[in-house]
Motif scaffolding. Structure first.
Motif, PDB file in Angstrom:
ATOM      1  N   ARG A 197      76.553  11.019  48.560  1.00 27.56           N
ATOM      2  CA  ARG A 197      76.392  12.095  47.593  1.00 27.56           C
ATOM      3  C   ARG A 197      77.417  13.200  47.801  1.00 27.56           C
ATOM      4  O   ARG A 197      77.947  13.772  46.841  1.00 27.56           O
ATOM      5  CB  ARG A 197      74.967  12.679  47.670  1.00 27.56           C
ATOM      6  N   SER A 216      75.340  21.126  43.453  1.00 28.00           N
ATOM      7  CA  SER A 216      74.673  20.288  42.449  1.00 28.00           C
ATOM      8  C   SER A 216      73.469  19.543  43.007  1.00 28.00           C
ATOM      9  O   SER A 216      72.684  18.963  42.256  1.00 28.00           O
ATOM     10  CB  SER A 216      75.658  19.290  41.836  1.00 28.00           C
ATOM     11  N   PHE A 217      73.307  19.554  44.354  1.00 23.33           N
ATOM     12  CA  PHE A 217      72.134  18.844  44.903  1.00 23.33           C
ATOM     13  C   PHE A 217      71.466  19.542  46.076  1.00 23.33           C
ATOM     14  O   PHE A 217      70.372  19.164  46.478  1.00 23.33           O
ATOM     15  CB  PHE A 217      72.494  17.404  45.299  1.00 23.33           C
ATOM     16  N   GLN A 263      71.367  23.856  42.611  1.00 24.30           N
ATOM     17  CA  GLN A 263      70.506  22.854  41.992  1.00 24.30           C
ATOM     18  C   GLN A 263      70.093  21.913  43.123  1.00 24.30           C
ATOM     19  O   GLN A 263      70.901  21.594  43.999  1.00 24.30           O
ATOM     20  CB  GLN A 263      71.263  22.093  40.903  1.00 24.30           C
ATOM     21  N   ASP A 306      68.262  18.292  44.387  1.00 25.08           N
ATOM     22  CA  ASP A 306      67.787  16.932  44.104  1.00 25.08           C
ATOM     23  C   ASP A 306      66.570  16.673  44.999  1.00 25.08           C
ATOM     24  O   ASP A 306      66.711  16.485  46.212  1.00 25.08           O
ATOM     25  CB  ASP A 306      68.915  15.939  44.403  1.00 25.08           C
ATOM     26  N   THR A 307      65.398  16.661  44.391  1.00 24.78           N
ATOM     27  CA  THR A 307      64.180  16.542  45.198  1.00 24.78           C
ATOM     28  C   THR A 307      64.085  15.189  45.906  1.00 24.78           C
ATOM     29  O   THR A 307      63.573  15.120  47.022  1.00 24.78           O
ATOM     30  CB  THR A 307      62.907  16.763  44.338  1.00 24.78           C
ATOM     31  N   ASN A 308      64.567  14.138  45.273  1.00 25.14           N
ATOM     32  CA  ASN A 308      64.503  12.812  45.932  1.00 25.14           C
ATOM     33  C   ASN A 308      65.347  12.781  47.192  1.00 25.14           C
ATOM     34  O   ASN A 308      64.916  12.279  48.233  1.00 25.14           O
ATOM     35  CB  ASN A 308      64.973  11.706  44.984  1.00 25.14           C
ATOM     36  N   LEU A 309      66.569  13.316  47.092  1.00 32.83           N
ATOM     37  CA  LEU A 309      67.440  13.346  48.267  1.00 32.83           C
ATOM     38  C   LEU A 309      66.839  14.233  49.363  1.00 32.83           C
ATOM     39  O   LEU A 309      66.850  13.884  50.550  1.00 32.83           O
ATOM     40  CB  LEU A 309      68.839  13.844  47.871  1.00 32.83           C
ATOM     41  N   LYS A 338      64.427  20.528  33.460  1.00 33.75           N
ATOM     42  CA  LYS A 338      64.716  21.213  34.724  1.00 33.75           C
ATOM     43  C   LYS A 338      63.657  22.267  35.023  1.00 33.75           C
ATOM     44  O   LYS A 338      63.119  22.873  34.102  1.00 33.75           O
ATOM     45  CB  LYS A 338      66.088  21.884  34.683  1.00 33.75           C
ATOM     46  N   GLU A 380      59.671  17.792  41.634  1.00 35.78           N
ATOM     47  CA  GLU A 380      59.493  16.434  42.176  1.00 35.78           C
ATOM     48  C   GLU A 380      58.500  15.658  41.311  1.00 35.78           C
ATOM     49  O   GLU A 380      58.755  14.517  40.922  1.00 35.78           O
ATOM     50  CB  GLU A 380      58.986  16.497  43.623  1.00 35.78           C
ATOM     51  N   GLU A 436      59.883  14.732  38.096  1.00 41.02           N
ATOM     52  CA  GLU A 436      61.087  13.903  38.262  1.00 41.02           C
ATOM     53  C   GLU A 436      62.312  14.507  37.573  1.00 41.02           C
ATOM     54  O   GLU A 436      63.053  13.836  36.868  1.00 41.02           O
ATOM     55  CB  GLU A 436      60.818  12.472  37.767  1.00 41.02           C
ATOM     56  N   PRO A 478      65.503  17.834  38.235  1.00 39.80           N
ATOM     57  CA  PRO A 478      66.079  18.717  39.262  1.00 39.80           C
ATOM     58  C   PRO A 478      65.429  20.104  39.251  1.00 39.80           C
ATOM     59  O   PRO A 478      64.861  20.518  38.250  1.00 39.80           O
ATOM     60  CB  PRO A 478      67.555  18.841  38.851  1.00 39.80           C
TER      61      PRO A 478
END
Lengths: 193, 193
Positions: free
Chosen positions: A7, A24-25, A29, A31-34, B53, B70, B73, B75
């Motif tokens: 990533r 961006s993650f 912002q 990324d909840t999964n990451l 978002k 989360e 699903e 960001p």
């Protein structure tokens, strides 16, 4: 952590000589999964260590620290960067120089949330010169609590943060270790996890 | 949200005339289980709304916003309270007065993370005079995105934040609504969720 390195390669931006932008993650912002994968990776490593609390500093450390705490089934504490009027009781403080913001700020945690029975895992988004982690360790040790280890999402291995922390006797585990930036690209070292 | 109201009753501290301190589970030390329940409650309500978002402001809004994002699903974006040197591109800004810190600060979100296709759920820890949410709405609307609703963990219903937002045409959904403080205790109104 391969998923994280990939990533960083695809979504990170190298700015100037030593700045990596991962807004961006991770830092703006999220990324909840990451973040969840990151939290589970730290938790997996420390699941037998008897961690009682996960400690970070606001604001970008909160997401990875939260998922680590969830997976370890312990509370998460985020240190504050400035006092506010609802924080009047005994607070433990340390001075921290922020590389990205180029200012020294006071970092604090309410005394009541740390005790000599606590075994703390520190989790933070970046390790550069180690000042933030050093400040957190100072606060935790003021409370008589034990710092078990420092978990870092992205380590800039070309700065001396890891060395500073290891020389003070602390274990550092980083999910991504950046050796250098080359032609606007990130070159990694072998990560710890 | 009964679980939250119970926690406020048992762990919250009423300070002075209008300050509620919930630093043992929300604003300093964070209870991940409670935050997850909060996130799932917001997400359940908005699961058919096409939210793209979740937006909050650093730092105490991050935990509930993260779990909401989360569960939906999508960001999560946390608005920044001050510019730093890695944030150089186009940023959208608004001025926000903080009741607890008694200062006006600039709140910003990078332009690239919001577009006219976005349908935003705002999530924040407290609603008092509505200034923080108003600032976020201003930023989101600058980007041409739509604010679907404002989800609040704890609303101080004796302040005018809800009225300010509703008069501007926004839906407010609060998990706990505080009618008043009486003899150091919290008296609730009927919550929205």
């Amino acid at each position: 952590m391969q998923l994280l390195e990939e990533r960083i390669q695809t979504a990170g931006q190298v700015l100037g000589e030593n700045i990596l932008k991962v807004d961006s993650f991770l830092t703006h912002q999220v990324d909840t999964n990451l973040m969840k994968e990151i939290g589970q990776t730290f938790a997996q490593t420390f699941k037998e260590a008897g961690i009682t609390k996960v400690v970070t500093i606001e604001a970008s450390g909160i997401a990875p620290a939260l998922y680590t705490a969830e997976a370890l089934e312990v509370p998460m504490i985020f240190a504050k960067k400035s006092k506010n009027i609802t924080m009047t009781e005994g607070i433990l403080t340390a001075q921290v120089y922020s590389f990205t913001k180029q200012v020294t700020s006071q970092v604090s945690i309410a005394e009541k949330f740390l005790s000599s029975d606590d075994k703390i895992l520190i989790v933070d988004d970046f390790l550069a010169n180690g000042q933030a982690a050093k400040g957190l360790i100072e606060i935790i040790e003021q409370a008589g609590a034990k710092v078990e280890a420092v978990g870092i999402v992205i380590e800039k291995s070309f700065q001396d943060g890891r060395q500073v922390l290891e020389e003070a006797g602390h274990q550092v585990l980083s999910l991504a270790r950046i050796d250098r930036f080359q032609d606007g690209q990130v070159v990694f070292r072998q990560a710890d996890l």
